[in-house]
Design a protein around this motif. Structure first.
Motif, PDB file in Angstrom:
ATOM      1  N   GLY A 169       0.864  -1.342  -0.103  1.00 46.68           N
ATOM      2  CA  GLY A 169      -0.046   0.132   0.040  1.00 46.68           C
ATOM      3  C   GLY A 169       0.668   1.229   0.114  1.00 46.68           C
ATOM      4  O   GLY A 169       1.731   1.273   0.880  1.00 46.68           O
ATOM      5  N   THR A 170       0.300   2.142  -0.865  1.00 43.94           N
ATOM      6  CA  THR A 170       1.301   3.217  -1.115  1.00 43.94           C
ATOM      7  C   THR A 170       0.475   4.711  -0.939  1.00 43.94           C
ATOM      8  O   THR A 170      -0.783   4.545  -1.619  1.00 43.94           O
ATOM      9  CB  THR A 170       2.164   3.289  -2.255  1.00 43.94           C
ATOM     10  N   ILE A 171       0.917   5.597  -0.574  1.00 39.77           N
ATOM     11  CA  ILE A 171      -0.025   7.284  -0.343  1.00 39.77           C
ATOM     12  C   ILE A 171       1.062   7.847  -0.993  1.00 39.77           C
ATOM     13  O   ILE A 171       2.000   8.177  -0.370  1.00 39.77           O
ATOM     14  CB  ILE A 171      -0.514   7.351   1.001  1.00 39.77           C
ATOM     15  N   LYS A 172       0.609   8.655  -1.972  1.00 36.52           N
ATOM     16  CA  LYS A 172       1.619   9.738  -2.710  1.00 36.52           C
ATOM     17  C   LYS A 172       0.588  10.907  -2.611  1.00 36.52           C
ATOM     18  O   LYS A 172      -0.496  11.092  -2.551  1.00 36.52           O
ATOM     19  CB  LYS A 172       2.239   9.597  -3.930  1.00 36.52           C
ATOM     20  N   LYS A 173       1.210  12.049  -2.666  1.00 38.83           N
ATOM     21  CA  LYS A 173       0.689  13.462  -2.725  1.00 38.83           C
ATOM     22  C   LYS A 173       1.458  14.176  -3.703  1.00 38.83           C
ATOM     23  O   LYS A 173       2.528  14.345  -4.089  1.00 38.83           O
ATOM     24  CB  LYS A 173       0.656  14.296  -1.538  1.00 38.83           C
ATOM     25  N   LEU A 174       0.389  15.024  -4.652  1.00 39.57           N
ATOM     26  CA  LEU A 174       1.035  15.968  -5.525  1.00 39.57           C
ATOM     27  C   LEU A 174       1.346  17.242  -4.739  1.00 39.57           C
ATOM     28  O   LEU A 174       0.856  17.623  -4.057  1.00 39.57           O
ATOM     29  CB  LEU A 174      -0.145  16.320  -6.408  1.00 39.57           C
ATOM     30  N   ASN A 175       2.714  17.621  -5.328  1.00 43.21           N
ATOM     31  CA  ASN A 175       3.373  18.716  -4.764  1.00 43.21           C
ATOM     32  C   ASN A 175       3.127  20.136  -5.730  1.00 43.21           C
ATOM     33  O   ASN A 175       2.183  19.818  -6.498  1.00 43.21           O
ATOM     34  CB  ASN A 175       4.766  18.625  -4.611  1.00 43.21           C
ATOM     35  N   SER A 176       3.499  20.972  -5.302  1.00 43.15           N
ATOM     36  CA  SER A 176       3.204  22.204  -6.168  1.00 43.15           C
ATOM     37  C   SER A 176       3.451  22.319  -7.559  1.00 43.15           C
ATOM     38  O   SER A 176       3.132  23.009  -8.415  1.00 43.15           O
ATOM     39  CB  SER A 176       3.381  23.563  -5.562  1.00 43.15           C
ATOM     40  N   TYR A 180       4.258  13.664  -8.078  1.00 43.10           N
ATOM     41  CA  TYR A 180       4.061  12.896  -6.673  1.00 43.10           C
ATOM     42  C   TYR A 180       5.095  12.722  -5.785  1.00 43.10           C
ATOM     43  O   TYR A 180       6.516  12.527  -5.997  1.00 43.10           O
ATOM     44  CB  TYR A 180       3.717  11.254  -6.982  1.00 43.10           C
ATOM     45  N   GLU A 181       4.889  12.664  -4.484  1.00 39.24           N
ATOM     46  CA  GLU A 181       5.900  12.530  -3.435  1.00 39.24           C
ATOM     47  C   GLU A 181       5.247  11.640  -2.387  1.00 39.24           C
ATOM     48  O   GLU A 181       3.975  11.818  -1.997  1.00 39.24           O
ATOM     49  CB  GLU A 181       6.317  13.637  -2.352  1.00 39.24           C
ATOM     50  N   THR A 182       6.164  10.577  -2.092  1.00 38.30           N
ATOM     51  CA  THR A 182       5.370   9.598  -1.337  1.00 38.30           C
ATOM     52  C   THR A 182       5.535   9.909   0.178  1.00 38.30           C
ATOM     53  O   THR A 182       6.348  10.341   0.798  1.00 38.30           O
ATOM     54  CB  THR A 182       6.743   8.327  -1.355  1.00 38.30           C
ATOM     55  N   LEU A 183       4.307   9.541   0.827  1.00 39.68           N
ATOM     56  CA  LEU A 183       4.050   9.747   2.196  1.00 39.68           C
ATOM     57  C   LEU A 183       4.087   8.549   3.084  1.00 39.68           C
ATOM     58  O   LEU A 183       4.328   8.453   4.152  1.00 39.68           O
ATOM     59  CB  LEU A 183       2.612  10.499   2.360  1.00 39.68           C
ATOM     60  N   TYR A 184       3.482   7.452   2.503  1.00 36.15           N
ATOM     61  CA  TYR A 184       3.459   6.038   2.973  1.00 36.15           C
ATOM     62  C   TYR A 184       3.529   4.968   2.211  1.00 36.15           C
ATOM     63  O   TYR A 184       3.336   5.216   0.936  1.00 36.15           O
ATOM     64  CB  TYR A 184       1.987   6.332   3.593  1.00 36.15           C
ATOM     65  N   HIS A 185       4.499   4.165   2.568  1.00 34.03           N
ATOM     66  CA  HIS A 185       4.620   2.789   1.722  1.00 34.03           C
ATOM     67  C   HIS A 185       4.876   1.728   2.813  1.00 34.03           C
ATOM     68  O   HIS A 185       5.752   1.791   3.611  1.00 34.03           O
ATOM     69  CB  HIS A 185       6.089   3.239   0.871  1.00 34.03           C
ATOM     70  N   THR A 198      14.041   5.076   1.498  1.00 34.36           N
ATOM     71  CA  THR A 198      13.290   6.117   2.175  1.00 34.36           C
ATOM     72  C   THR A 198      12.344   6.609   0.998  1.00 34.36           C
ATOM     73  O   THR A 198      12.456   6.093  -0.154  1.00 34.36           O
ATOM     74  CB  THR A 198      14.087   7.449   2.569  1.00 34.36           C
ATOM     75  N   ASN A 199      11.220   7.184   1.663  1.00 28.44           N
ATOM     76  CA  ASN A 199      10.298   7.778   0.666  1.00 28.44           C
ATOM     77  C   ASN A 199      10.872   8.730  -0.279  1.00 28.44           C
ATOM     78  O   ASN A 199      10.311   8.528  -1.588  1.00 28.44           O
ATOM     79  CB  ASN A 199       9.327   8.623   1.781  1.00 28.44           C
ATOM     80  N   ARG A 200      11.801   9.473  -0.204  1.00 27.52           N
ATOM     81  CA  ARG A 200      12.612  10.194  -0.959  1.00 27.52           C
ATOM     82  C   ARG A 200      13.207   9.501  -2.075  1.00 27.52           C
ATOM     83  O   ARG A 200      13.000   9.630  -3.137  1.00 27.52           O
ATOM     84  CB  ARG A 200      13.517  11.226  -0.320  1.00 27.52           C
ATOM     85  N   GLU A 201      13.723   8.402  -1.571  1.00 27.36           N
ATOM     86  CA  GLU A 201      14.745   7.644  -2.328  1.00 27.36           C
ATOM     87  C   GLU A 201      13.670   6.790  -3.567  1.00 27.36           C
ATOM     88  O   GLU A 201      13.858   6.678  -4.684  1.00 27.36           O
ATOM     89  CB  GLU A 201      15.600   6.722  -1.767  1.00 27.36           C
ATOM     90  N   GLN A 202      12.441   6.672  -3.267  1.00 23.05           N
ATOM     91  CA  GLN A 202      11.542   5.936  -3.783  1.00 23.05           C
ATOM     92  C   GLN A 202      10.844   6.827  -4.731  1.00 23.05           C
ATOM     93  O   GLN A 202      10.790   6.430  -6.178  1.00 23.05           O
ATOM     94  CB  GLN A 202      10.302   5.516  -2.964  1.00 23.05           C
ATOM     95  N   ASP A 203      10.979   8.079  -4.622  1.00 21.79           N
ATOM     96  CA  ASP A 203      10.392   9.036  -5.399  1.00 21.79           C
ATOM     97  C   ASP A 203      11.376   9.378  -6.560  1.00 21.79           C
ATOM     98  O   ASP A 203      11.060   9.599  -7.619  1.00 21.79           O
ATOM     99  CB  ASP A 203      10.011  10.364  -4.904  1.00 21.79           C
ATOM    100  N   VAL A 204      12.704   9.394  -6.218  1.00 21.51           N
ATOM    101  CA  VAL A 204      13.662   9.729  -7.089  1.00 21.51           C
ATOM    102  C   VAL A 204      13.796   8.567  -8.064  1.00 21.51           C
ATOM    103  O   VAL A 204      14.002   8.672  -9.223  1.00 21.51           O
ATOM    104  CB  VAL A 204      15.149   9.798  -6.364  1.00 21.51           C
ATOM    105  N   THR A 205      13.804   7.144  -7.514  1.00 25.13           N
ATOM    106  CA  THR A 205      13.751   5.963  -8.374  1.00 25.13           C
ATOM    107  C   THR A 205      12.658   6.030  -9.152  1.00 25.13           C
ATOM    108  O   THR A 205      12.708   5.523 -10.481  1.00 25.13           O
ATOM    109  CB  THR A 205      13.545   4.662  -7.469  1.00 25.13           C
ATOM    110  N   ARG A 206      11.526   6.369  -8.881  1.00 29.17           N
ATOM    111  CA  ARG A 206      10.260   6.424  -9.750  1.00 29.17           C
ATOM    112  C   ARG A 206      10.674   7.259 -10.887  1.00 29.17           C
ATOM    113  O   ARG A 206      10.374   7.051 -12.321  1.00 29.17           O
ATOM    114  CB  ARG A 206       9.243   6.847  -9.059  1.00 29.17           C
TER     115      ARG A 206
END
Length: 257
Positions: A169-176, A180-185, A198-206
């Motif tokens: 399960g993953t929750i992401k949020k649209l930034n400005s 998407y930035e990951t909040l929960y995984h 980390t959540n940030r590393e997941q976003d960079v990977t994506r």
């Protein structure tokens, strides 16, 4: 039915004209980025109403993809849909939803909740009795007076056959920047390598898997290209991967998209 002429995105906007120009349209357009990874002709949209336990909309590709009845989905709601879930996946899936709602209500300000995207996977039985692995991206569109999401539009895609996969399960949020930035995984089944990112590393990977440069990633996540490069080196070291294709497969398995 023949699916070649079905435009899922056009069908949604023709049915829900009020989505045009809203954050819902931004969410749906983001899904187009995934077309080369999640084939659109193996996907469908549904609009869920959790307060009534019904489905207000089922796209035309639903029957083509699963062989199930769109009419029964609309008339019988969750009773019909849930009876086709794999019995091992349903209780885990319900726990995912419960955790999503707790996180949303406790951790996300009301004014930001329409920018959330919830993702999870599960298996559903087709009309021929075989199971398929599905991945669902759901975006809330309406909230009750307490701020709890009760209506959402879901994009669901086939991602494999009947093999058992970890439910994530993953929750992401649209930034400005509408990225998407990951909040929960959370992996609800077993430990995967993704747990070390980390959540940030997941976003960079994506974003690497989506062929973004370090400069583009930095702009989308409000970090410097140098910081992106640091993340990139750490990610590749942790995952021991050296090709974009490997990262794409990794993102698909771990639901970073």
């Amino acid at each position: 039915m023949h699916n070649e002429n079905v435009d899922l995105f056009k069908e949604v906007f023709e049915t829900y004209k009020e989505y045009s120009g809203t954050v819902v349209e931004t969410h749906i357009q983001k899904l187009r980025e995934l077309d080369r990874f999640l084939p659109p002709m193996q996907s469908f949209f549904i609009v869920t109403n959790t307060s009534k336990q019904t489905y207000e909309f089922v796209s035309k590709n639903f029957e083509y993809t699963l062989g199930l009845s769109a009419e029964r989905m609309l008339n019988e709601g969750v009773t019909y849909w849930f009876q086709n879930f794999h019995p091992d996946d349903l209780p885990i899936w319900m726990q995912v939803l419960e955790d999503f709602m707790k996180f949303t209500m406790l951790e996300v300000p009301f004014e930001e909740r329409d920018r959330l995207s919830y993702t999870w996977n599960f298996r559903v039985r087709k009309s021929d009795g075989m199971y398929l692995n599905l991945i669902e991206h759901l975006n809330p569109t309406y909230f009750d007076e307490s701020g709890k999401p009760i209506i959402g539009i879901a994009h669901i895609n086939v991602v494999g056959g009947s093999e058992q996969r970890p439910i994530i399960g993953t929750i992401k949020k649209l930034n400005s920047q509408n990225e998407y930035e990951t909040l929960y995984h959370k992996n609800y089944s077993q430990k995967l390598l993704s747990d070390s990112l980390t959540n940030r590393e997941q976003d960079v990977t994506r974003l690497i898997a989506l062929n973004n440069t370090s400069k583009q990633i930095g702009e989308k996540l409000f970090i410097s290209p140098r910081t992106v490069d640091v993340h990139r080196r750490k990610i590749l070291k942790k995952l021991d991967m050296d090709s974009t294709q490997e990262l794409v497969q990794y993102c698909l398995i771990n639901q970073f998209f």
